[in-house]
Each structure stands twice: as structure tokens, then as C-alpha cells.
Write an enzyme that holds these catalytic residues in place. Sequence first.
Site, PDB file in Angstrom:
ATOM      1  N   LYS A 290     -14.584   8.132  99.450  1.00  0.00           N
ATOM      2  CA  LYS A 290     -14.295   6.959  98.626  1.00  0.00           C
ATOM      3  C   LYS A 290     -14.442   7.399  97.172  1.00  0.00           C
ATOM      4  O   LYS A 290     -15.365   8.164  96.843  1.00  0.00           O
ATOM      5  CB  LYS A 290     -15.303   5.850  98.968  1.00  0.00           C
ATOM      6  CG  LYS A 290     -15.079   4.534  98.232  1.00  0.00           C
ATOM      7  CD  LYS A 290     -16.098   3.485  98.672  1.00  0.00           C
ATOM      8  CE  LYS A 290     -15.860   2.136  98.017  1.00  0.00           C
ATOM      9  NZ  LYS A 290     -16.848   1.113  98.445  1.00  0.00           N
TER      10      LYS A 290
ATOM     11  N   SER B 207     -14.819  -3.354  99.921  1.00  0.00           N
ATOM     12  CA  SER B 207     -14.182  -2.540  98.909  1.00  0.00           C
ATOM     13  C   SER B 207     -13.728  -1.159  99.387  1.00  0.00           C
ATOM     14  O   SER B 207     -12.906  -0.530  98.720  1.00  0.00           O
ATOM     15  CB  SER B 207     -15.124  -2.350  97.716  1.00  0.00           C
ATOM     16  OG  SER B 207     -16.254  -1.594  98.095  1.00  0.00           O
TER      17      SER B 207
ATOM     18  N   SER C 110     -18.943  -3.867 102.352  1.00  0.00           N
ATOM     19  CA  SER C 110     -17.793  -3.065 101.927  1.00  0.00           C
ATOM     20  C   SER C 110     -17.435  -1.885 102.825  1.00  0.00           C
ATOM     21  O   SER C 110     -16.388  -1.274 102.631  1.00  0.00           O
ATOM     22  CB  SER C 110     -18.023  -2.531 100.509  1.00  0.00           C
ATOM     23  OG  SER C 110     -17.745  -3.528  99.570  1.00  0.00           O
TER      24      SER C 110
END
Lengths: 95, 491
Positions: B83, B158, B182
Site C-alpha cells: 500500500k 482505504s 481499511s
Amino acid sequence: MSLDKEQVQHIAMLARLRLADDEFAETVEKLSRIVEFVDQLSQAATDDVVPMAHPLNEPQRLRPDRVTESNDRDRIQKNAPAVSDGMYLVPKVIE
Amino acid sequence: MSTTSSELHTQTLTELSQGLERGDFSSLELTRALLERIVRLDTVLNAFITVTAEDAIAAAKRADKARASGNAGALLGLPILHKDIFCTAGVRTTCGSRMLENFVSPYSATVVERLASAGAVVLGKTNMDEFAMGSSNETSYFGPVRNPWDLECSPGGSSGGSAAAVAARLAPAATGTDTGGSIRQPAALTNTVGLKPTYGRVSRYGMIAFASSLDQAGVITRSTADAALLLGVIAGFDPRDSTSVDHPVPDYVEGLAASLEGLRIGIVRQHFDAGLDAGCAKLVREALAVLESLGATLKEVDLPNLDLSVPTYYVVAPAECSSNLSRFDGVRFGHRADNPEDLFDLYCRSRGEGFGDEVKRRIMTGTYVLSAGYYDAYYLKAQRVRQLIAADFKNAFAGVDVIAGPTSPTPAFRLGDKIDDPITMYLNDIYTIGANLAGLPGISVPCGFVGRLPIGLHLVGPHFGEQRILNCAHQYERQTNFSAACPEEFR
């Protein structure tokens, strides 16, 4: 509690955020809704409750006071928008 | 059994590891096959912010050489994604923001270092909501990610890029971070496994901070065995993170095999209230019946303050975000506005231009709840309620080993549907936020489809109970095998 434009201007100033004029109406409306939403916390009975300081109730660990980092100034300043002689440049602060 | 390179993307990390060991294929072949898929398919998904093809090829060659000379780290030659919230030395790290569009980190996060030391090959950095603030991946400066199960839908957020990339078989695994759901919510919405460990289990060093008392690093994979394998590598004490906990790291993979006989599973009554989609409720009840058939006993538990978890979160998280994001000042790194009039103007315009709408809203919410006259009524109050929520979980875990329920109230929603209404978007995380507030580990594991859209079963354990929830998820997965399903266009 809903917020007015003046309050939002004050918050934006504290947060060092420039909002464009056309952003204000929407920001006031959405922030007001968020504040109203979190206002429901006031109904919770918390008189004898100690505020949480750490999710596992662990104390903050201390480390020995030893130098562990090397001087990486030049490498770190590669990300800086403006530097001169190893110093960060900003607009003139003192006349 | 040998595998042709056109099938390599269908394998899990564990299967690929075995194939590399047998010499069925090399890390270089595997890496090239996946990079080819990324180039071909990510134009549709937008799951990547940066593809690190050259570095990946070099790392794969090193891994093959190391294997030939008899060295084998736990993840030697296996491809993963990060990420774009994890700092990676020499590679840009944007956190999904214009603010960091050109930021090249001078150092790597501990998670990145540990995975590299184990031999993993990083294929790229994944798209995400800006500064991890969002539940749909729509707040990214680099545009929304599309859900491989329905391209009109959000993959959640997210960690939406990580989830979409793993679901679409562009990589077998990716890192993620979870502040309110997330990792788990996008995993549920993309038919992947998402693990958020206990607060302090995995180092936060080099992970760009959103809300420091809630943030935790974890992984998104296609099987619980893969999640267990990766957790074993990234978990453990790190002196560079002052909230890292010095707690032994068990063999998570070995722990997967245990029987669920006698396991006590708590069901939260409030989880099945009106907010839960009927299709999701039905599938979660079916999943609970499967767990029961495996020997677990179900028991109702009460989390009386559950309704307050979202408002508590939306005081604590913005407060911490407003402090953490004060470092972006246009002076030392990050976006800087042109031709500032003075220092104040430099700060205000750099931040006003560098941050997107949702990030600005959260900074302002946080600034407000911390400001003079409001601190006691909001911030301190929320930290008291947070203590009540943590106590609810503690009481529940006195009688059960695991708490099970839905990960998300609905399957994936359409892009654009919720982005204009912050409260509706925030309520997406109603089932996941509690674990962050209390610092507990949670996992989402695929549990079926509503129409063509997948949903997830959420399992929460007590502090450092990762082994237990992984074991429970693994036994469920063996029985049902929903995680094997792949979206048609990405087979």
C-alpha cells in the site's frame, strides 16, 4: 451543534488551511453534520470513567539516551522544495 | 505437477512458494508473468500508483540466485505489493495525496524491510484513499480504484488498491493498513482475506501516520494460510516504534490446523439490527452454522456501546490526524504553493492545495474537537467512551474465544453513491471500528455472494489472539472455499 461560516474560518485558520471561497458553503454544511453526528457522545454516562490513554493500557516505553541516528541532512533535503547551504528556505519572517 | 506461466497468477502465496521450491518455475518467470498482467489489466482497475518493474526484475533475479546457492528466506522470490502508505527507500511514496506526489522516502518502513529480508519481490505500490481517510478509495488524488467483481463499484477503502489487485490476481498478496476497517472492509468487498493484527503487534515505523492510537499494519491475501505466513514475517517488536509491543510471535501457520471443537463464538445481537443488508445477514448466519458444524458453540454476547463506536472514532481519529498532518507545511517536504506572500500564506496555501476535501474535513474536525473550550466535551469525552467500548469487549471475551459477525453492512456500493455524504460513508465501518478502538485483532474472510458481489465474515479475537482468529477463519475457509472464486474477467 451546527457551525457557522465564522467558526469554520477560525478553524481553517488554526489548521493553516486556505479554503477557496466556493469551498466554504459545502465545508460549513458538512462539518456541521459531522459535529452533530459526534454530539450523540454527550448522552453517554462516563462520570467515573478514566479516559483511554493507550489501547492496551501499556506505558510509553523509554529508550536509553544514546545517539542512534547519523547525519543524513543532504539525503533528507532532497525532498525539500527550497534549500540553500543545508537550510530550508521560507519567505522572509523578520523585516 | 508443473505449471505454465500463464497459470501462475491463479496460485496463492503458499502454492507459489512450493512451486518455487520444487523448481517448477523461477521467481523471474513468476515476476514477469504478473508484471505483464499488471500492465494489461490495471488500466481498467487503477489499483496501482507506482509499478516498480525494474526493481522487481532485479529482486527476482537475486532471489533465484540465492535459491540456487541454497538460501531460502520464508518468502524468497514471492511477489507482493505495498500500500502506498509504507515508506520505500528510493521509490516514491504518495499516500494517495497530491501533497506527496513527488516524495521519495529516504528510508523504508519496518514492514517493508522485514518482507524484503524474507526475500519478497515488490511489484509496486497500491492506490488508496488519501492519507487512508476514506472507505471507498474515491478520495485518492490518483483517482478511484474499480472493484474487479463489478467495475462500476468501489472496492472499499482505504486499502482499496491492495484489495482490488489481489482479487484480480495481479499479485497474490499485498500489505494494507487499518485504522477503522481499511483492511477488512475492502477485503470483504473483493472476496479476499484481510487481517488487522492487535495494536502494537506490527511496527508502525515508516507507515505514514493517520491516527496513531488506531493505525495498524496488516495484509490482504487470497487465503488465511497466506495471511498467517505473512504475519509471521511482519509481526514482532521494533525499538523504532514506541508503541510496538514485545510479545512472542507464535508459528501462525502451524496454528491453522487446530480443530474448532469446543471453541466458543460470540454473536453480537446488535450486529443483526436494521442496518444490515438482508442478503448479508443470511450469508453470515449460514457461516455461523458452518462454524457450529465444525464443533464451535455459539453464544450471544452484548456490546451495549457499539452504537457509539462510530461517533467516538470520528472524534479520536480526526483529532490525531490534525496533529499528525501538521507536519505537512510546505517547508521540509511535500507540496509547496507558488509565490507565497509570507510564511502564513505559504502554510495555508500549500496545505489548501496539497490536501483533498475529505482530508481537509478531517483535519478541521480534529482541530475543532481539540480547540480551547471543546476539548473536554469532545476529545476527552470520546476517550472515556472508548474506554467503555474496550470494557464491553473485555466483558464479552470473558465468556467467548472469538466474536463473529458481518464485516460490512452491505456488499460493494457503486462509485459515486456515498462520496457526497460523509456520515453514510462513515457508517460503513460500524462493524470494524470497535476492534480499532479497543486495539483488538480482526480478520475478514470471504463468506459468499449477494448476486455477483462478495461479502465477508468478520472474526475478532482478544489482544494477541491472531492465532485463534486465523485458525477459525482457516477451518471455515477449508469447509466453504469461497476465497477460491475469481472474477470472470480476471481469470
